[in-house]
Design a protein around this motif. Structure first.
Motif, short mmCIF file in Angstrom:
data_model
loop_
_atom_site.label_atom_id
_atom_site.label_comp_id
_atom_site.label_asym_id
_atom_site.label_seq_id
_atom_site.Cartn_x
_atom_site.Cartn_y
_atom_site.Cartn_z
N LEU A 176 20.20 -6.15 32.15
CA LEU A 176 19.00 -6.22 31.88
C LEU A 176 18.44 -7.72 31.28
O LEU A 176 17.53 -7.92 31.76
N VAL A 177 19.21 -8.10 30.11
CA VAL A 177 18.77 -9.43 29.68
C VAL A 177 19.01 -10.50 30.72
O VAL A 177 18.00 -11.42 30.73
N GLY A 178 20.05 -10.47 31.45
CA GLY A 178 20.28 -11.54 32.58
C GLY A 178 19.11 -11.43 33.34
O GLY A 178 18.82 -12.50 34.15
N ASN A 179 18.74 -10.30 33.86
CA ASN A 179 17.49 -10.11 35.10
C ASN A 179 16.45 -10.87 34.38
O ASN A 179 15.79 -11.78 35.03
N VAL A 180 16.00 -10.79 32.97
CA VAL A 180 14.83 -11.44 32.34
C VAL A 180 15.19 -12.87 32.40
O VAL A 180 14.20 -13.55 32.82
N THR A 181 16.35 -13.33 32.21
CA THR A 181 16.72 -14.73 32.11
C THR A 181 16.58 -15.27 33.58
O THR A 181 16.12 -16.45 33.71
N ALA A 182 17.03 -14.69 34.56
CA ALA A 182 16.96 -15.06 35.97
C ALA A 182 15.45 -15.46 36.37
O ALA A 182 15.48 -16.29 37.26
N HIS A 183 14.63 -14.66 35.94
CA HIS A 183 13.42 -14.45 36.37
C HIS A 183 12.11 -14.92 35.72
O HIS A 183 10.98 -14.67 36.12
N THR A 184 12.45 -15.34 34.68
CA THR A 184 11.23 -15.89 33.59
C THR A 184 11.64 -17.59 33.33
O THR A 184 12.65 -17.79 33.17
N PRO A 185 10.39 -18.27 33.10
CA PRO A 185 10.70 -19.59 32.80
C PRO A 185 10.97 -19.90 31.20
O PRO A 185 10.98 -18.73 30.57
N PRO A 186 11.56 -20.81 31.06
CA PRO A 186 12.07 -21.08 29.39
C PRO A 186 10.79 -21.10 28.59
O PRO A 186 9.54 -21.45 28.99
N GLY A 187 10.90 -20.60 27.38
CA GLY A 187 9.63 -20.17 26.54
C GLY A 187 9.33 -18.80 26.34
O GLY A 187 8.58 -18.60 25.87
N THR A 188 9.93 -18.15 27.45
CA THR A 188 9.61 -16.60 27.25
C THR A 188 10.46 -15.75 26.27
O THR A 188 11.20 -16.34 25.81
N THR A 189 9.43 -14.92 25.74
CA THR A 189 9.86 -14.07 24.48
C THR A 189 10.46 -12.86 25.17
O THR A 189 9.97 -12.13 25.73
N ILE A 190 11.58 -12.48 24.71
CA ILE A 190 12.39 -11.03 25.30
C ILE A 190 12.71 -10.38 23.92
O ILE A 190 12.86 -10.95 22.87
N THR A 191 12.13 -8.91 24.11
CA THR A 191 12.32 -8.06 22.94
C THR A 191 13.24 -6.83 23.47
O THR A 191 13.19 -6.41 24.53
N ILE A 192 14.31 -6.86 22.66
CA ILE A 192 15.21 -5.71 22.55
C ILE A 192 14.86 -4.60 21.47
O ILE A 192 15.26 -4.99 20.48
N ALA A 193 14.53 -3.49 22.20
CA ALA A 193 14.14 -2.58 21.13
C ALA A 193 14.84 -1.19 21.50
O ALA A 193 15.39 -0.98 22.64
N ALA A 194 15.27 -0.46 20.49
CA ALA A 194 16.19 0.91 20.43
C ALA A 194 15.45 1.77 19.45
O ALA A 194 15.39 1.47 18.39
N GLN A 195 15.33 2.85 19.85
CA GLN A 195 14.77 4.03 18.94
C GLN A 195 15.15 5.21 19.70
O GLN A 195 15.64 5.32 20.82
#
Length: 378
Positions: free
Chosen positions: A259-278
């Motif tokens: 999931l993180v790799g998918n975001v990295t592959a399809h977003t430009p540098p400077g994008t903010t990624i949030t990992i949440a768990a509840q």
């Protein structure tokens, strides 16, 4: 001979025997009465003969009426059986699984048989439709896999042919050609590895379920994500009371990596990624894991299909991605009894939510192996 004809003949035979017995009894009684009255045998024989003819005529008429009545009653009684036979023949000859017969009275045997036939046919129809869908999906998967493998195989073959036909090729050019061949070979290896992963999950291979601590799983995953996603910022919003869970730790680690790799592959540098768990709704409902970003997002038309195999948002820019990452992620979540979905983030971005349902631990397994990072790309 049909069942209806057999029933009618049997009824006619019974009625005929009754009539014969009745005629014999009446003739005997009538003759006895005439003898008591002193009538001569000649007159008795004549009178009895006339009475016999009358009784036979009436008996034949009654036999005909009884046969007709038996034919009608038999037809009415076996009508549900006839309808059942017609339905079975329709299924056997035409493959029409949508055929149904009237249920009839559930209190009699024919009604219960009709209901059981309809229920069985409905289950077979559902199973056949599911099997047909699986076959269609499998054919499409094989076609897509063949297409994906054709490109790197062609590249490797072309590179090797070039080296074979031009043995005096300059070293820098030879190195470039070999690098291209190696890159495509590695791409094929990743694709085959992902295909094997999906095949093992589709075959129902059991997960190595074991108790694990959610914090011990998520903390290193967040650290890995910060390193791999740079220069993108990675934020963590992990609940403190997640406690322990039961599942395949390696598979869950691979899920987060995908999931993180998918975001990295399809977003430009400077994008903010949030990992949440509840906790998902209630502690008994498992854990809700969310990976969200403020990147360009996914077009609405493709949002429902991004978890399918070989689906790419931008086919022209897939790089080293195999197009199987999110399909593997969905299989991992499904094998944990959960669900995964993708939704837009306002004003732009994407949120992928995976609900990991609680599982029972595999017997005789107290601890899961240390999570290892996966190289699978979306």
């Amino acid at each position: 001979m049909s069942l209806r004809a057999r029933f009618t003949i049997a009824a006619a035979v019974v009625v005929a025997l009754v009539i014969v017995g009745f005629v014999i009894a009446v003739d005997a009684g009538y003759a006895s009465r005439l003898r008591r009255d002193g009538i001569t045998e000649e007159h008795i024989s004549t009178a009895v003969g006339e009475l016999t003819r009358i009784l036979i005529g009436v008996g034949l008429l009654g036999l005909g009426l009884a046969g007709a009545l038996a034919w009608l009653v038999a037809g009415s009684a076996i009508a549900p059986v006839t309808a059942l036979i017609t339905a079975v023949e329709s299924v056997a000859n035409d493959g029409n699984l949508a055929t149904r017969v009237p249920s009839g009275d559930p209190r009699d045997e024919i009604g219960r048989l009709s209901s059981a036939f309809n229920s069985s046919l409905a289950r077979i129809e559902v199973m056949y439709q599911a099997l047909e869908a699986v076959i269609i999906k499998q054919r499409r998967f094989v076609a897509d896999a063949s297409h994906e493998l054709r490109t790197p195989l062609t590249t490797v073959s072309s590179c090797l042919e070039m080296i074979h036909h031009y043995p005096e090729m300059p070293e820098p050019q030879r190195t470039t050609v070999l690098d291209d061949a190696l890159h495509e070979a590695q791409q094929m290896a990743r694709l085959v590895d992902d295909l094997l992963t999906l095949a093992s999950m589709d075959s129902g291979e059991r997960l190595q379920r074991a108790p694990f601590d959610w914090s011990a799983l998520l903390e290193p995953a967040v650290n890995d994500a910060r390193r791999d996603a740079a220069p993108r910022a990675v934020k963590a919003d992990i609940a403190n009371d997640l406690g322990t869970g039961v599942g395949d730790v390696r598979a869950l680690q691979q899920l987060i990596t995908i999931l993180v790799g998918n975001v990295t592959a399809h977003t430009p540098p400077g994008t903010t990624i949030t990992i949440a768990a509840q906790h998902a709704t209630a502690p008994a409902a498992g854990v809700e894991l969310t990976i969200s970003d403020d990147g360009p997002g996914v077009p609405e038309a493709m949002r429902e299909s991004i978890f399918e195999r070989f689906v790419r948002v931008d086919p022209a820019r897939h790089g080293d991605a195999t197009g199987l990452g999110l399909a593997i992620a969905r299989a991992i979540v499904a094998n944990h009894g959960g669900t995964i979905s993708a939704n837009p983030v306002e004003p732009h971005g994407l949120r992928v939510t995976a609900v990991i349902a609680p599982l029972q631990a595999t017997p005789d397994r107290r601890r899961a192996p240390r999570p290892q990072r996966s190289a699978t790309k979306a």
